[in-house]
Design an enzyme around this catalytic site. Structure first.
Site, PDB file in Angstrom:
ATOM      1  N   ASP A   1      57.526   5.712  -0.540  1.00  0.00           N
ATOM      2  CA  ASP A   1      58.118   6.531  -1.597  1.00  0.00           C
ATOM      3  C   ASP A   1      59.116   7.527  -1.021  1.00  0.00           C
ATOM      4  O   ASP A   1      60.200   7.742  -1.581  1.00  0.00           O
ATOM      5  CB  ASP A   1      57.025   7.293  -2.356  1.00  0.00           C
TER       6      ASP A   1
ATOM      7  N   ASP B   1      48.492   5.379  -1.564  1.00  0.00           N
ATOM      8  CA  ASP B   1      49.130   6.688  -1.417  1.00  0.00           C
ATOM      9  C   ASP B   1      48.170   7.614  -0.679  1.00  0.00           C
ATOM     10  O   ASP B   1      46.949   7.492  -0.801  1.00  0.00           O
ATOM     11  CB  ASP B   1      49.465   7.277  -2.788  1.00  0.00           C
TER      12      ASP B   1
END
Length: 222
Positions: free
Chosen positions: A195, A181
């Protein structure tokens, strides 16, 4: 899951009689008959489906929609994969990069949980869920005649494949890998492009469901 089972269980050719489903853009002839013998009246033709042309047998053509699904999925997956490769090579173990002051930063983080860092103790379960999502989308693809649904499912598929790739190939091990991330808004969890694709696809599916539009291009009435 009940909604997904209802959609998957719809027949390939929508039943026009008593099913409560109709294809957008099709208007029934007065009295429910197109002509005296049940054929279209002279000088008129059956209205084409609003979501695409129909073949000579009356079945909607879905190949273009399937192509859209895989094209969207490929783009989403490629963007996610390339962005993660750049983040790992250039940003990991380095200070965060400020994009909009403190409001938005690029910061490399390894996430063993679900989207936005939730549930880090259930990495294997999330891996199985991602694989199940891909299987469900593959089943829906054979009945996919709706362009909006193709885009939504393509986003879901690309996002699921992006994070599943991390879980399979990244440390600490197969099916337990931590997802990369890097998008870090202020006062919010850190996430990635996969995401984002999953969330956008999910929102679009909810909107399509509220409108009553099914993947096969028909509109159901509750």
């Amino acid at each position: 899951m009940a909604e997904a089972e209802r959609i998957i269980g719809t027949p390939d050719t929508p039943d026009a009689a008593g099913s409560g489903r109709e294809r957008p853009g099709e208007d029934a002839a007065p009295g429910g008959r197109a002509g005296s013998e049940g054929a279209p009246a002279a000088g008129t033709g059956s209205a084409p489906a609003a979501d695409g042309p129909r073949s000579a047998s009356g079945r909607p053509r879905g190949k273009r929609r399937i192509a859209v699904l895989f094209a969207v999925a490929a783009v989403a997956y490629a963007l996610d994969l390339v962005s993660k490769l750049i983040v790992v090579a250039k940003l990991e173990h380095h200070p965060p990069i400020e994009i909009i002051g403190d409001w938005l930063k690029f910061e490399a983080i390894r996430n063993a949980g679900a989207a936005f860092g939730f549930g880090e103790a259930f990495t294997v379960i999330f891996t199985v869920i991602a694989a199940a999502v891909i299987v469900v989308i593959a089943r829906l693809a054979r009945k996919l005649y709706s362009l909006p649904w193709a885009i939504a499912l393509g986003l879901l598929l690309g996002g699921a494949l992006g994070n599943l790739t991390d879980r399979i190939f990244r440390a600490p091990g197969v099916f337990e890998g931590a997802v990369v991330d890097f998008i870090a808004p202020k006062h919010f969890a850190v996430f990635n492009l996969a995401d984002s694709a999953i969330v956008c696809g999910g929102i679009l599916i909810v909107l399509l469901s509220f409108k009553g539009l099914d993947p096969d291009g028909t509109v159901h009435k509750d």
